[in-house]
Motif scaffolding. Structure first.
Motif, PDB file in Angstrom:
ATOM      1  N   LEU A  63      -0.656  13.631   6.302  1.00  0.00           N
ATOM      2  CA  LEU A  63       0.613  13.442   5.598  1.00  0.00           C
ATOM      3  C   LEU A  63       1.314  12.185   6.089  1.00  0.00           C
ATOM      4  O   LEU A  63       2.421  12.208   6.638  1.00  0.00           O
ATOM      5  CB  LEU A  63       1.506  14.672   5.778  1.00  0.00           C
ATOM      6  CG  LEU A  63       0.888  16.006   5.341  1.00  0.00           C
ATOM      7  CD1 LEU A  63       1.901  17.125   5.466  1.00  0.00           C
ATOM      8  CD2 LEU A  63       0.330  15.922   3.922  1.00  0.00           C
ATOM      9  N   GLN A  64       0.660  11.075   5.904  1.00  0.00           N
ATOM     10  CA  GLN A  64       1.199   9.770   6.246  1.00  0.00           C
ATOM     11  C   GLN A  64       0.655   8.768   5.241  1.00  0.00           C
ATOM     12  O   GLN A  64      -0.321   9.061   4.530  1.00  0.00           O
ATOM     13  CB  GLN A  64       0.821   9.372   7.672  1.00  0.00           C
ATOM     14  CG  GLN A  64      -0.667   9.280   7.938  1.00  0.00           C
ATOM     15  CD  GLN A  64      -0.966   8.710   9.326  1.00  0.00           C
ATOM     16  OE1 GLN A  64      -0.810   7.524   9.547  1.00  0.00           O
ATOM     17  NE2 GLN A  64      -1.391   9.578  10.242  1.00  0.00           N
ATOM     18  N   PRO A  65       1.243   7.585   5.136  1.00  0.00           N
ATOM     19  CA  PRO A  65       0.785   6.619   4.134  1.00  0.00           C
ATOM     20  C   PRO A  65      -0.692   6.247   4.300  1.00  0.00           C
ATOM     21  O   PRO A  65      -1.156   5.982   5.405  1.00  0.00           O
ATOM     22  CB  PRO A  65       1.691   5.413   4.374  1.00  0.00           C
ATOM     23  CG  PRO A  65       2.930   5.981   4.974  1.00  0.00           C
ATOM     24  CD  PRO A  65       2.449   7.115   5.844  1.00  0.00           C
ATOM     25  N   HIS A  66      -1.402   6.271   3.181  1.00  0.00           N
ATOM     26  CA  HIS A  66      -2.807   5.871   3.129  1.00  0.00           C
ATOM     27  C   HIS A  66      -2.988   4.773   2.089  1.00  0.00           C
ATOM     28  O   HIS A  66      -2.256   4.710   1.097  1.00  0.00           O
ATOM     29  CB  HIS A  66      -3.703   7.063   2.772  1.00  0.00           C
ATOM     30  CG  HIS A  66      -4.024   7.960   3.931  1.00  0.00           C
ATOM     31  ND1 HIS A  66      -3.068   8.731   4.575  1.00  0.00           N
ATOM     32  CD2 HIS A  66      -5.200   8.203   4.566  1.00  0.00           C
ATOM     33  CE1 HIS A  66      -3.658   9.414   5.555  1.00  0.00           C
ATOM     34  NE2 HIS A  66      -4.946   9.109   5.570  1.00  0.00           N
ATOM     35  N   ILE A  67      -3.964   3.942   2.337  1.00  0.00           N
ATOM     36  CA  ILE A  67      -4.276   2.823   1.457  1.00  0.00           C
ATOM     37  C   ILE A  67      -5.647   3.041   0.817  1.00  0.00           C
ATOM     38  O   ILE A  67      -6.609   3.387   1.503  1.00  0.00           O
ATOM     39  CB  ILE A  67      -4.303   1.490   2.228  1.00  0.00           C
ATOM     40  CG1 ILE A  67      -2.944   1.208   2.886  1.00  0.00           C
ATOM     41  CG2 ILE A  67      -4.730   0.334   1.316  1.00  0.00           C
ATOM     42  CD1 ILE A  67      -1.832   0.911   1.929  1.00  0.00           C
ATOM     43  N   VAL A  68      -5.712   2.864  -0.494  1.00  0.00           N
ATOM     44  CA  VAL A  68      -7.000   2.714  -1.176  1.00  0.00           C
ATOM     45  C   VAL A  68      -7.161   1.218  -1.407  1.00  0.00           C
ATOM     46  O   VAL A  68      -6.235   0.548  -1.882  1.00  0.00           O
ATOM     47  CB  VAL A  68      -7.042   3.476  -2.512  1.00  0.00           C
ATOM     48  CG1 VAL A  68      -8.407   3.301  -3.184  1.00  0.00           C
ATOM     49  CG2 VAL A  68      -6.753   4.951  -2.287  1.00  0.00           C
TER      50      VAL A  68
ATOM     51  N   GLU B 191      -0.856   2.378  -2.326  1.00  0.00           N
ATOM     52  CA  GLU B 191      -0.382   2.941  -1.067  1.00  0.00           C
ATOM     53  C   GLU B 191       0.267   4.272  -1.398  1.00  0.00           C
ATOM     54  O   GLU B 191       1.334   4.323  -2.010  1.00  0.00           O
ATOM     55  CB  GLU B 191       0.630   2.021  -0.378  1.00  0.00           C
ATOM     56  CG  GLU B 191       1.161   2.613   0.923  1.00  0.00           C
ATOM     57  CD  GLU B 191       2.227   1.753   1.580  1.00  0.00           C
ATOM     58  OE1 GLU B 191       3.139   2.329   2.221  1.00  0.00           O
ATOM     59  OE2 GLU B 191       2.154   0.514   1.443  1.00  0.00           O
ATOM     60  N   VAL B 192      -0.389   5.360  -1.001  1.00  0.00           N
ATOM     61  CA  VAL B 192       0.055   6.703  -1.364  1.00  0.00           C
ATOM     62  C   VAL B 192       0.572   7.441  -0.127  1.00  0.00           C
ATOM     63  O   VAL B 192       0.253   7.058   1.001  1.00  0.00           O
ATOM     64  CB  VAL B 192      -1.092   7.501  -2.030  1.00  0.00           C
ATOM     65  CG1 VAL B 192      -1.481   6.885  -3.365  1.00  0.00           C
ATOM     66  CG2 VAL B 192      -2.307   7.564  -1.108  1.00  0.00           C
ATOM     67  N   PRO B 193       1.355   8.524  -0.304  1.00  0.00           N
ATOM     68  CA  PRO B 193       1.988   9.187   0.838  1.00  0.00           C
ATOM     69  C   PRO B 193       1.109  10.176   1.593  1.00  0.00           C
ATOM     70  O   PRO B 193       1.539  10.701   2.622  1.00  0.00           O
ATOM     71  CB  PRO B 193       3.182   9.900   0.202  1.00  0.00           C
ATOM     72  CG  PRO B 193       2.772  10.150  -1.205  1.00  0.00           C
ATOM     73  CD  PRO B 193       1.913   8.986  -1.593  1.00  0.00           C
ATOM     74  N   ASN B 194      -0.090  10.467   1.092  1.00  0.00           N
ATOM     75  CA  ASN B 194      -0.946  11.400   1.827  1.00  0.00           C
ATOM     76  C   ASN B 194      -2.431  11.109   1.560  1.00  0.00           C
ATOM     77  O   ASN B 194      -2.779  10.351   0.648  1.00  0.00           O
ATOM     78  CB  ASN B 194      -0.614  12.856   1.497  1.00  0.00           C
ATOM     79  CG  ASN B 194      -0.814  13.189   0.031  1.00  0.00           C
ATOM     80  OD1 ASN B 194      -1.910  13.043  -0.510  1.00  0.00           O
ATOM     81  ND2 ASN B 194       0.255  13.632  -0.636  1.00  0.00           N
TER      82      ASN B 194
END
Length: 264
Positions: free
Chosen positions: A102-107, A142-145
């Motif tokens: 549950l933290q910012p992730h990057i694709v 950049e998504v939140p989880n």
């Protein structure tokens, strides 16, 4: 000069040329300074990165018992779309999984051999790109989880690879691409849940590796099968050491190996 310690993946620093470091318990080695020098590796024993016991390494530097039970080795690591912490559902340790997932992730798109799509925590940019030997990379969303990142990657890998051809990467059979254009082509395939996180304006990052000589053909070094090796270091790319005779040593795949490193 000789050093002894348990191998972990090389630490990196993005400067004009990537700086690499090997961290042992009592030694700190700038690997870039070993270029053009003859070095040797002597495999001494295994040491699990978690329990510290002298047990054969199974994966990720862990013995089989630790790999099978540790939350940081759960299936959601390899398959982000299987993350469940956002649903308050535990895999192995919900508290750990919430902190990690549950933290910012990057694709992102990375070009190591050909363009590939990948997922990483935001805090691991650009480390993840360096570890993959990418000479250029760019963020897509950049998504939140981790779950949202995972389903986005799954959707996009139907249209672009999610693998790196490590042989092409090490022999420098690569081409430069406009990753902003590649990102725009993929935009239509981003899942609706992640579309609001699309990054319109990010520019691609260029990465330069300390390689003096690329091999024409690559042969891999496996210290379990060949416990001793000696050669002249000619380059570092991804998590690989590249030697004058074409030997490539993947440091990360040898995490948990205790070695004696000689600088001759």
């Amino acid at each position: 000069m000789k050093y002894e310690g348990v191998l972990t993946k090389m630490r990196t620093e993005l400067t004009s040329t990537v700086e690499y470091y090997l961290i042992f318990e009592s030694d700190f080695i700038n690997v870039n300074q070993l270029l053009n020098k003859r070095i040797s590796f002597n495999f001494l024993r295994f040491q699990c990165l978690h329990c510290g016991l002298q047990k054969k390494i199974f994966a990720q530097g862990y013995c089989y018992t630790c790999f099978s039970t540790l939350p940081q080795a759960g299936e959601w690591i390899r398959s982000p779309e299987r993350s469940t912490a956002h649903l308050d559902i535990e895999d192995r340790d919900l508290e750990f999984e919430k902190e990690a997932q549950l933290q910012p992730h990057i694709v992102y798109l990375a070009n190591s051999s050909d363009v590939k799509v990948g997922v990483t925590r935001k805090t691991q940019i650009p480390t993840r790109w360096i570890d993959q030997g990418a000479h250029e990379a760019i963020e897509i969303v950049e998504v939140p989880n981790r779950y949202l990142a995972g389903i986005t990657e799954v959707a996009l890998k139907s249209h672009v690879s999610d693998k790196t051809n490590w042989r092409k990467m090490l022999t420098n059979e690569v081409k430069d691409l406009n990753l902003e254009e590649e990102r725009e082509k993929l935009k239509q395939y981003i899942p609706a849940e992640a579309m609001e996180y699309y990054l319109e304006n990010n520019k691609e990052t260029e990465i330069h590796f300390p390689v003096l000589q690329f091999p024409k053909k690559v042969k891999t070094l496996n210290l379990f099968k060949q416990p001793f090796y000696e050669g002249v270091l000619k380059g570092i790319k991804g998590q690989y050491l590249i030697f004058e005779d074409g030997t490539a040593f993947n440091v990360r795949s040898h995490e948990g190996y205790v070695v004696e490193l000689g600088v001759l």
